[in-house]
Structures are given as structure tokens and as C-alpha cells.
Scaffold this motif. Sequence first.
Motif, PDB file in Angstrom:
ATOM      1  N   GLY A 129       0.785  -1.227   0.000  1.00 38.78           N
ATOM      2  CA  GLY A 129       0.000   0.000   0.000  1.00 38.78           C
ATOM      3  C   GLY A 129       0.816   1.275   0.000  1.00 38.78           C
ATOM      4  N   PRO A 130       1.858   1.423   0.849  1.00 39.81           N
ATOM      5  CA  PRO A 130       2.643   2.668   0.839  1.00 39.81           C
ATOM      6  C   PRO A 130       3.357   2.941  -0.475  1.00 39.81           C
ATOM      7  N   LEU A 131       3.535   1.913  -1.318  1.00 41.41           N
ATOM      8  CA  LEU A 131       4.225   2.112  -2.588  1.00 41.41           C
ATOM      9  C   LEU A 131       3.287   2.538  -3.710  1.00 41.41           C
ATOM     10  N   LEU A 132       1.960   2.487  -3.464  1.00 37.36           N
ATOM     11  CA  LEU A 132       0.983   2.819  -4.494  1.00 37.36           C
ATOM     12  C   LEU A 132       0.384   4.188  -4.209  1.00 37.36           C
ATOM     13  N   ALA A 133       0.275   5.023  -5.239  1.00 39.22           N
ATOM     14  CA  ALA A 133      -0.292   6.360  -5.071  1.00 39.22           C
ATOM     15  C   ALA A 133      -1.814   6.336  -5.033  1.00 39.22           C
ATOM     16  N   ASN A 134      -2.424   5.329  -5.591  1.00 36.82           N
ATOM     17  CA  ASN A 134      -3.880   5.238  -5.672  1.00 36.82           C
ATOM     18  C   ASN A 134      -4.350   4.038  -4.865  1.00 36.82           C
ATOM     19  N   GLY A 135      -5.133   4.309  -3.824  1.00 37.06           N
ATOM     20  CA  GLY A 135      -5.639   3.215  -3.006  1.00 37.06           C
ATOM     21  C   GLY A 135      -6.622   2.331  -3.724  1.00 37.06           C
ATOM     22  N   LEU A 136      -7.301   2.858  -4.770  1.00 40.91           N
ATOM     23  CA  LEU A 136      -8.237   2.023  -5.513  1.00 40.91           C
ATOM     24  C   LEU A 136      -7.531   0.881  -6.231  1.00 40.91           C
ATOM     25  N   LEU A 137      -6.304   1.117  -6.700  1.00 38.35           N
ATOM     26  CA  LEU A 137      -5.555   0.039  -7.346  1.00 38.35           C
ATOM     27  C   LEU A 137      -5.267  -1.088  -6.368  1.00 38.35           C
ATOM     28  N   LEU A 138      -4.944  -0.731  -5.128  1.00 37.70           N
ATOM     29  CA  LEU A 138      -4.692  -1.750  -4.108  1.00 37.70           C
ATOM     30  C   LEU A 138      -5.950  -2.557  -3.820  1.00 37.70           C
ATOM     31  N   LEU A 139      -7.067  -1.869  -3.655  1.00 38.75           N
ATOM     32  CA  LEU A 139      -8.318  -2.591  -3.405  1.00 38.75           C
ATOM     33  C   LEU A 139      -8.719  -3.451  -4.597  1.00 38.75           C
ATOM     34  N   LEU A 140      -8.429  -2.983  -5.814  1.00 39.85           N
ATOM     35  CA  LEU A 140      -8.721  -3.790  -6.998  1.00 39.85           C
ATOM     36  C   LEU A 140      -7.888  -5.064  -7.000  1.00 39.85           C
ATOM     37  N   ALA A 141      -6.598  -4.944  -6.675  1.00 40.44           N
ATOM     38  CA  ALA A 141      -5.749  -6.134  -6.631  1.00 40.44           C
ATOM     39  C   ALA A 141      -6.243  -7.125  -5.585  1.00 40.44           C
ATOM     40  N   VAL A 142      -6.638  -6.615  -4.414  1.00 39.61           N
ATOM     41  CA  VAL A 142      -7.152  -7.500  -3.361  1.00 39.61           C
ATOM     42  C   VAL A 142      -8.449  -8.163  -3.805  1.00 39.61           C
ATOM     43  N   LEU A 143      -9.320  -7.405  -4.476  1.00 38.00           N
ATOM     44  CA  LEU A 143     -10.573  -7.984  -4.962  1.00 38.00           C
ATOM     45  C   LEU A 143     -10.315  -9.081  -5.983  1.00 38.00           C
ATOM     46  N   VAL A 144      -9.412  -8.832  -6.919  1.00 36.46           N
ATOM     47  CA  VAL A 144      -9.107  -9.852  -7.931  1.00 36.46           C
ATOM     48  C   VAL A 144      -8.533 -11.101  -7.275  1.00 36.46           C
ATOM     49  N   ALA A 145      -7.630 -10.915  -6.308  1.00 36.75           N
ATOM     50  CA  ALA A 145      -7.071 -12.070  -5.598  1.00 36.75           C
ATOM     51  C   ALA A 145      -8.156 -12.843  -4.863  1.00 36.75           C
ATOM     52  N   SER A 146      -9.085 -12.126  -4.233  1.00 38.91           N
ATOM     53  CA  SER A 146     -10.178 -12.800  -3.516  1.00 38.91           C
ATOM     54  C   SER A 146     -11.065 -13.573  -4.482  1.00 38.91           C
ATOM     55  N   LEU A 147     -11.318 -13.002  -5.668  1.00 39.56           N
ATOM     56  CA  LEU A 147     -12.135 -13.703  -6.652  1.00 39.56           C
ATOM     57  C   LEU A 147     -11.421 -14.941  -7.187  1.00 39.56           C
ATOM     58  N   VAL A 148     -10.104 -14.858  -7.345  1.00 38.52           N
ATOM     59  CA  VAL A 148      -9.349 -16.034  -7.793  1.00 38.52           C
ATOM     60  C   VAL A 148      -9.451 -17.151  -6.763  1.00 38.52           C
ATOM     61  N   PHE A 149      -9.260 -16.819  -5.495  1.00 40.28           N
ATOM     62  CA  PHE A 149      -9.376 -17.838  -4.452  1.00 40.28           C
ATOM     63  C   PHE A 149     -10.809 -18.338  -4.324  1.00 40.28           C
ATOM     64  N   LEU A 150     -11.767 -17.473  -4.601  1.00 42.22           N
ATOM     65  CA  LEU A 150     -13.156 -17.925  -4.599  1.00 42.22           C
ATOM     66  C   LEU A 150     -13.379 -18.962  -5.688  1.00 42.22           C
ATOM     67  N   ARG A 151     -12.784 -18.738  -6.853  1.00 39.93           N
ATOM     68  CA  ARG A 151     -12.894 -19.720  -7.937  1.00 39.93           C
ATOM     69  C   ARG A 151     -12.256 -21.029  -7.539  1.00 39.93           C
ATOM     70  N   ILE A 152     -11.099 -20.973  -6.867  1.00 33.16           N
ATOM     71  CA  ILE A 152     -10.411 -22.196  -6.447  1.00 33.16           C
ATOM     72  C   ILE A 152     -11.215 -22.934  -5.389  1.00 33.16           C
ATOM     73  N   SER A 153     -11.744 -22.177  -4.428  1.00 34.45           N
ATOM     74  CA  SER A 153     -12.472 -22.821  -3.334  1.00 34.45           C
ATOM     75  C   SER A 153     -13.796 -23.408  -3.798  1.00 34.45           C
ATOM     76  N   SER A 154     -14.430 -22.773  -4.801  1.00 35.55           N
ATOM     77  CA  SER A 154     -15.720 -23.284  -5.271  1.00 35.55           C
ATOM     78  C   SER A 154     -15.581 -24.542  -6.099  1.00 35.55           C
TER      79      SER A 154
END
Length: 663
Positions: A129-154
Motif C-alpha cells: 500500500g505505501p508504494l501505491l499512489a492510488n488506493g483504488l488500485l490496491l483494493l482492486l488487486a485484493v478484490l481480484v485475488a479474492s475472486l481467484v481464491f473464490l474460484r479455487i475454493s468453489s
Amino acid sequence: MSGAAALHHWFWFLQTDLPFRNESLRPVGLAAAVVVFGAGVLMVHGQRARPGAFNVLALLALLTNWLALALALLAYPTSPLGRSLGCALAALLAVGLARHAGRNNESWLQRAEQLITQLLVISSLFSLGPLLANGLLLLLAVLVASLVFLRISSAGPDSWWPRISWGLSLGFGVLLALVGLIPAIGPSSSQNAITLLLGAAAAAAASVDLTRARPSLGWLSGGLVVSAAVQTLAAGWMEWLALAALGAMVLLARRVRAPGVLAGAQAAGVMVHGLAWLNLLLAAPWQAGTVSLRLLPLLLLAGLLMKAGAGGRARQAAIVLLAVDLGLATQLLLAPLSPLLPATAWLLLALPLADLATRTSARTARTLLLLGAGYLLAVLVVWPAWVLPSTAQLGLMLWRWPLEGLGLTVLLRWWRISHQQPLNAYPGWRRLRPYLLDAVMLTLNLILLWELSPAARTLAWAGLALLLINRCGNNLFEPRGRLYALPISWLGLLQLVLALRDLRLDGGEWGAGNQLLIGLAVLLQIVFVVWQHRQTPREASDAPSALAGPMALLKRLEGQRLAAIDLPMLVGLALAIYWRFDAGLLTLLWSAQAFLVFCLGAWLRNNPLRHLALAGLGLCLLRLLVIDLARADLGLKGVVFVGVGLLLLAMNALVNRFSDRFG
């Protein structure tokens, strides 16, 4: 033992700042934590003698060691990149241990390691997070990672891990959408909008790819589109962005199985319309070209949503959006030209809605009728504020008379078509239908009151009362319209008396046109009385509950013609004579009035009317003896006496000639 070690490490971490005052101790603390708690994690996996069933103590030991190790990986490294790298390496270790547990058929241990992997990956991303100027990019990366793990878990058997993954995905998605509603969250609104649209695309793609998808991902995708639209609100291309994004969602929902995507697009379309309407109204006035470019995508979006909604509430909501878009467009485009034009356009939009309602399904018909009522209500709201004070004239269409006539035409058209099917099949519409006639009568009388002179108003009310009781009026307004004839005739009589009284007080003179109008009004009032007596009262339709009392009173008054029709007519004409003519001629004129009423009673074979005329004549004779004998003007006194005598002789001749009518 691992629990005790974790607690000791935790309290040591909280109670002393030695590792943070001495930078050389950070690597030592990290190495000690890795050795101790990493060995604890490996020890849980190395117990070959444990049974294959679920082991609570082993799970607690695993979680304790992993949490302590994660704490050390986040606390001891000084740079964000080091923390992220440490969590990523730990996640790779957890992946390997999950595969090892899967080969040993330890499903619960495999699921636990997979969940720990997901949490470590999310921690690694947040560490950047401290290396990124836009917090939305960080939240987008976390969301994509969560969706990937959701696909794996399902993909595996149902357990607690997919449910936790669902919660994490939706939680981070909602957080991304909420943060995206802040306009100045990042350095660039365009970059923010693209980030949010990528999140919406990821959620929609996950909804398509998952084998057991839930509608919540489609709703999340729609919410992210709304947030992206908010980011571009100030830039002026919010509507086009929403049209493109929501159009893609609708196309996706129609082509492939995507639960919740269409519903999310429809809900997002409603929210985008609301934001656009508010922005357009608050920033008015607009230039015609600019507002057209912002209204066009709204109209296209409403049409797209209406076509996408096969039926039900979604289609009705899209119809409402389209109607409001059209109404707002007329206001923003036409109001700068004249304040009368938007009301004219709203009336033109409301005119065909009742006809369309008779050709559609029940639900759509109700929606169209509500929209038409909304247009009429909008005209009613702006009427006293914009229309009445307006004096602008630019051709015929900007004059108030055509606009008022158009409003009356709309109400009459709705009244005439209201008895047709399927409208008449709706109980609510049958209860509402009589109010249309009330609105027609109220509108017509208000137009006469606002726009006509007193003399013309007197004639108009007399003519309207006569229209309501003849055959044409019965065909147009049905028998219930007859009930309005009495109060309207009273209005005409009252206006006649007041106009003559004002003339007498201010000493003004009547022009030839006003005298002609007043004379015609008196003639129409007499014709109204005659026509009422020659007709049999017809049963009127039931009125709504709110007007049941007044309508019942009017029904009773229509039966009491002497008190409700004859007496007001005689009193009104008597007052008109009193205010219009010289006092010396009043006895003669009132006697002439009584003579005419007597003749009318004989023609109609109406004994109460003749008795009323005789009573009036008696009062005239009393006035002749008491007042007129005392007058000094012998010439005028002679004219009055001779005139009254001739009237009495004429009445006697009528009684002898038509004795059969006085039985």
C-alpha cells in the motif's frame, strides 16, 4: 507448547520496544519467529500417527503458529517490499503444505492451508500500500485475488472455506465501491473510473465462471459501475460511460449464464439516472448542445433496460426512467425559450398514454397511467409559478389559451377512454375514474375564471350549465355530469349580480359587447330553467367516497327544482334588475319578471312555479302601494301604475284562455 510460545512472543512484542529501538535485533526476532513457528507448522503436518478425521487440537496449533509467524513477517521488516515478500514466501509455503495434505487425503488440513494462503496473499498485497499512489488500485488487486481464491475454493467440495471466500470477495468489493464514491480519492478521475470498471468486469467474469455463482456478484458489478460513473461526473461523460458499461453487462447477461448481472445492471441504471437528473437540475441552465449530449445516453440506456427487461418490475422501472428522461429533456431544452413550452410538451406526452394503456398488459397499463398522472401533476405544479405570470408570446403555441385548451383536451380524452377495457377492469381505476370528471370541471371553471372578463364569464357559465343537461353533455360527461350543472348555474347568476353591482358602484358604462353578453347570459339562464323542468332526472353514477356527501346533496337538490333552480334564478334576476336600473322602474320590471315566470309556469304546467310568480307579484303590488305612491314624479308613477295594470290584465286573460292548464 506452540500456544504458549505464541502467547509469549505476542506479549513480548506488545510490552517492549527493544526490537524497534535496536534495528539489529529485527532480523534476530524475525529469524527466531520463523524457526519457532515455522517448525510448529511443519510439526503439525509431520504427525504421521494422527487419524484422518478432523482434529481440533491440531487445527488450533496450526492456526496459532501461522498467526504468530504472520505477525512477525508484518512487524519486523522495515520496508513495505520486505513485508510483502515475506508474506508471499509464506503463502508459497502454505500452498506446498496444502498440496501435501491433499496427497495424504487430509481435506480439513488442506482447506485450512488454502485459507491461510489466501490471507497471506491479501496481507502481501496490503503491504504494498505505501508504494501505491492510488488506493483504488490496491483494493482492486485484493478484490481480484479474492475472486481467484473464490474460484479455487468453489471447485472443491462445499466447506467453510468457500463461504469465507465469498465473504472476503464481497466485503472487499463493497469497500472498493464505497471508496470509489469519493470523487478526490486518487490523482486522476479517469484512472479511478478505469480501475472501478476493471473491478466490475472482474466481478461479472467471476459470476460467469463460477460453477455455483450467486447473484451478489452481479449486484457488486453494478455497484462498481455506479462508482465509476461518480468519478466521471465532473468530467461530463458519466452518462456515456454508464451506457457502455451497463450495455456490456446486459449483453453479457443475455448471452451467457450470469446470475445477478442483469439485475445489477438494472439497479445501476436507476442509480445513474438519479445522479444524472440531480446533476442536470442543479447545474441548469445548460446550452442546448451540451444538455442534448448528456440526455441522449440516458434515453438510450433507458431504452436498453426496457428491452432487456422481459417483464415484471424491471421493465416498468425502465419505462418510468424513459418517461422521466423525456420530461426532463423538455424542461431543460424548452424552458429557456418560454416557460409555457415545457408544460405544453408534458401535456402532449400525457395525451397518448391512456390510449396506450388500453393496448398493453395490466401492469404496464398501470405504469402508463401513473406516468400520465405524473405529467399532469407536473403541469399543475408549474402552472401558478410559470404559466399564469407569463406574458411571453412567440406565435400561437406560447399563448396561454392553446395550452389551457390542450390540458383540458388531455383530461377529456382520459375521461372518454377511461371506461374501456382493460382499464375498467382495475378496481383502483374504477375508484379513481370519477375524479377525472371532477378534474375536467375544475380545470374548465378555473380557465373561465382566469381568462375571461366578467361579462364573458357570465355567458360562459350559463352556456356550460346548459351544455351539461342536454343530450350532447350527457353523451360526453355521462349522467353524473348533470350534477355539476346546478353549482355552475349558481356561479353564473352570482357573477351576473356581482358584475352589475360593481358597475353601479363605480359608475362605469357598459359597452355594446358587454351588454350583448349579459343579455345572452340571461337568456341562457332562462333556457336552462325551462330545460331542467322539461327533463326527467337521470340516475348518476356513484361518486368516490371522498365526494359521496357533496354528490348526494346535489342529487337531492336536483329533485328540489323550486328551491334549487327556480328560486335562485328569480332572486338572481331580481338583484340584477335592482343593480342595473333606476329605482323608479323596479316595481314595473319586477312585475314583468313575475309575469314571465307566471307564463313559464303555465307553459310547463308547473303549479309551484306559478305560485312563486303570484307571490312575487303580490310583493310588487305591496311595493307599488307603499313606495311608488309616495314618489313625486307623476309621469314615472303613471308609467309604473299603467304597466302593472296591463300586466295584471294580461295574466287574467291567460288564466281565462288557458284554464285547463291551471287545474
